[in-house]
Design a protein around this motif. Structure first.
Motif, PDB file in Angstrom:
ATOM      1  N   UNK A 174       0.828  -1.210   0.000  1.00  0.00           N
ATOM      2  CA  UNK A 174       0.000   0.000   0.000  1.00  0.00           C
ATOM      3  C   UNK A 174       0.858   1.254   0.000  1.00  0.00           C
ATOM      4  N   UNK A 175       1.962   1.241   0.739  1.00  0.00           N
ATOM      5  CA  UNK A 175       2.851   2.401   0.756  1.00  0.00           C
ATOM      6  C   UNK A 175       3.498   2.610  -0.608  1.00  0.00           C
ATOM      7  N   UNK A 176       3.882   1.525  -1.265  1.00  0.00           N
ATOM      8  CA  UNK A 176       4.490   1.627  -2.592  1.00  0.00           C
ATOM      9  C   UNK A 176       3.516   2.253  -3.589  1.00  0.00           C
ATOM     10  N   UNK A 177       2.292   1.801  -3.574  1.00  0.00           N
ATOM     11  CA  UNK A 177       1.304   2.354  -4.498  1.00  0.00           C
ATOM     12  C   UNK A 177       0.994   3.811  -4.178  1.00  0.00           C
ATOM     13  N   UNK A 178       0.974   4.153  -2.881  1.00  0.00           N
ATOM     14  CA  UNK A 178       0.748   5.548  -2.494  1.00  0.00           C
ATOM     15  C   UNK A 178       1.857   6.452  -3.023  1.00  0.00           C
ATOM     16  N   UNK A 179       3.056   5.907  -3.192  1.00  0.00           N
ATOM     17  CA  UNK A 179       4.196   6.694  -3.680  1.00  0.00           C
ATOM     18  C   UNK A 179       4.283   6.682  -5.215  1.00  0.00           C
ATOM     19  N   UNK A 180       3.314   6.078  -5.882  1.00  0.00           N
ATOM     20  CA  UNK A 180       3.277   6.135  -7.338  1.00  0.00           C
ATOM     21  C   UNK A 180       3.848   4.933  -8.054  1.00  0.00           C
ATOM     22  N   UNK A 181       4.284   3.923  -7.314  1.00  0.00           N
ATOM     23  CA  UNK A 181       4.771   2.696  -7.938  1.00  0.00           C
ATOM     24  C   UNK A 181       3.579   1.806  -8.307  1.00  0.00           C
ATOM     25  N   UNK A 182       3.764   0.974  -9.326  1.00  0.00           N
ATOM     26  CA  UNK A 182       2.749   0.008  -9.718  1.00  0.00           C
ATOM     27  C   UNK A 182       3.103  -1.348  -9.123  1.00  0.00           C
ATOM     28  N   UNK A 183       2.112  -2.031  -8.551  1.00  0.00           N
ATOM     29  CA  UNK A 183       2.355  -3.341  -7.949  1.00  0.00           C
ATOM     30  C   UNK A 183       1.356  -4.348  -8.524  1.00  0.00           C
ATOM     31  N   UNK A 184       1.907  -5.416  -9.111  1.00  0.00           N
ATOM     32  CA  UNK A 184       1.104  -6.451  -9.749  1.00  0.00           C
ATOM     33  C   UNK A 184       1.320  -7.789  -9.062  1.00  0.00           C
ATOM     34  N   UNK A 185       0.261  -8.586  -8.994  1.00  0.00           N
ATOM     35  CA  UNK A 185       0.411  -9.986  -8.624  1.00  0.00           C
ATOM     36  C   UNK A 185       0.983 -10.732  -9.819  1.00  0.00           C
ATOM     37  N   UNK A 186       1.757 -11.778  -9.540  1.00  0.00           N
ATOM     38  CA  UNK A 186       2.311 -12.603 -10.613  1.00  0.00           C
ATOM     39  C   UNK A 186       2.357 -14.030 -10.098  1.00  0.00           C
ATOM     40  N   UNK A 187       1.308 -14.800 -10.382  1.00  0.00           N
ATOM     41  CA  UNK A 187       1.084 -16.067  -9.706  1.00  0.00           C
ATOM     42  C   UNK A 187       0.809 -17.207 -10.667  1.00  0.00           C
ATOM     43  N   UNK A 188       1.089 -18.401 -10.210  1.00  0.00           N
ATOM     44  CA  UNK A 188       0.715 -19.590 -10.956  1.00  0.00           C
ATOM     45  C   UNK A 188      -0.730 -19.976 -10.747  1.00  0.00           C
ATOM     46  N   UNK A 189      -1.368 -19.376  -9.773  1.00  0.00           N
ATOM     47  CA  UNK A 189      -2.776 -19.685  -9.509  1.00  0.00           C
ATOM     48  C   UNK A 189      -3.678 -19.141 -10.612  1.00  0.00           C
ATOM     49  N   UNK A 190      -4.848 -19.761 -10.753  1.00  0.00           N
ATOM     50  CA  UNK A 190      -5.879 -19.201 -11.619  1.00  0.00           C
ATOM     51  C   UNK A 190      -6.384 -17.909 -10.997  1.00  0.00           C
ATOM     52  N   UNK A 191      -6.830 -16.983 -11.838  1.00  0.00           N
ATOM     53  CA  UNK A 191      -7.338 -15.710 -11.324  1.00  0.00           C
ATOM     54  C   UNK A 191      -8.471 -15.929 -10.332  1.00  0.00           C
TER      55      UNK A 191
END
Length: 289
Positions: free
Chosen positions: A32-49
């Protein structure tokens, strides 16, 4: 360290989630802090959506790559959606049926299980909780403990919309044998289930992996891979490490995987994501929860 906006890709199991159930509070705060500072954060998983833990999704992300790179979503927009050819799905299922191997097949929406998988997973989760009781009690709240999933039988799956398969075998050499028997059209890698014996693995089509999913997202956003950060702990993270300019393995990752990444953070319940973000200037230490 840098304040330049970054794009970050996070594996789920063993990176965000410990033992399939617990999330360190610092991980939530870091994302949450990273996104508040303007960074993009993505999940990257082997699981199905459709099989991502809702508590993971509740953290808040800018998008997700799922099914080991077969599906990539930016916000609400799908930028990549691949499935296995039906003939390939049927070949994989037939091979596992011949070997009497338990397996799942995954669409982008959910997971379908062969006979015997439901009882196996229930036993696996019970044993995992027993072995990691101290970790779970120290980090997880009561509502963090999830019930064994109830998978749909494989007989009900639409074989035209399957992206990936996962198998569990009593044979410790099953990953190598499966790759050899299925051939080069398929990509077979070790899975991430910490089994007491035997082995488990993942099967997809050759050329579909987390790296290809990341490239699709970067291309769509016009972002440079040099600004990308990938954090993971499993063998399906290799291509993510290869694509991202900064690759970081969790402390629990196989030492060989740590060497591929080239950088190692602390454990998943030992503020691993938080510490990696601070080290690279993505967040500031004083923003800790």
């Amino acid at each position: 360290m840098t304040s330049e906006p970054r794009i970050i890709f996070l594996d789920v199991d063993g990176t965000i989630l410990a033992h399939g159930e617990s999330i360190a509070p610092s991980t939530i705060a870091a994302v949450r802090a990273a996104r508040d500072r303007g960074h993009l954060v993505y999940l990257c998983t082997g699981r199905a959506a459709g099989d991502i833990n809702p508590r993971v999704l509740d953290i808040g992300f800018d998008g997700a790559i799922s099914n080991g790179g077969a599906l990539a979503v930016v916000g609400d927009e799908t930028v990549l959606a691949e499935t296995m050819p039906r003939a390939a799905v049927e070949r994989v299922m037939a091979y596992f049926d011949e070997q009497d191997t338990r397996y799942f097949i995954q669409s982008h929406g959910g997971v379908y299980a062969s006979a015997g998988v439901r009882s196996f997973i229930a036993d696996f989760i019970a044993e995992r909780r027993r072995r990691h009781a101290d970790d779970l009690s120290s980090v997880a709240l009561a509502e963090d403990v999830v019930a064994a999933p109830s998978f749909t039988p494989v007989e009900e799956a639409d074989l035209d919309h399957i992206a990936k398969a996962v198998f569990v075998s009593a044979d410790p050499d099953a990953v190598e044998k499966t790759q050899r028997e299925l051939g080069d059209d398929f990509h077979v890698i070790p899975g991430s289930m910490p089994l007491p014996s035997g082995s488990n693995g993942e099967v997809g089509m050759r050329g579909t992996n987390k790296g290809t999913g990341i490239r699709a997202v970067l291309s769509h956003l016009g972002r440079d891979a040099a600004t990308a950060v990938g954090i993971g702990d499993s063998w399906n993270d290799v291509e993510m490490f290869e694509v991202c300019g900064t690759a970081i393995a969790m402390a629990e990752a196989d030492p060989a995987l740590q060497r591929i990444a080239g950088e190692v953070t602390t454990g998943v319940l030992d503020d691993g994501i938080w510490n990696a973000f601070v080290r690279h200037g993505i967040i500031e230490p004083e923003t800790a929860a």
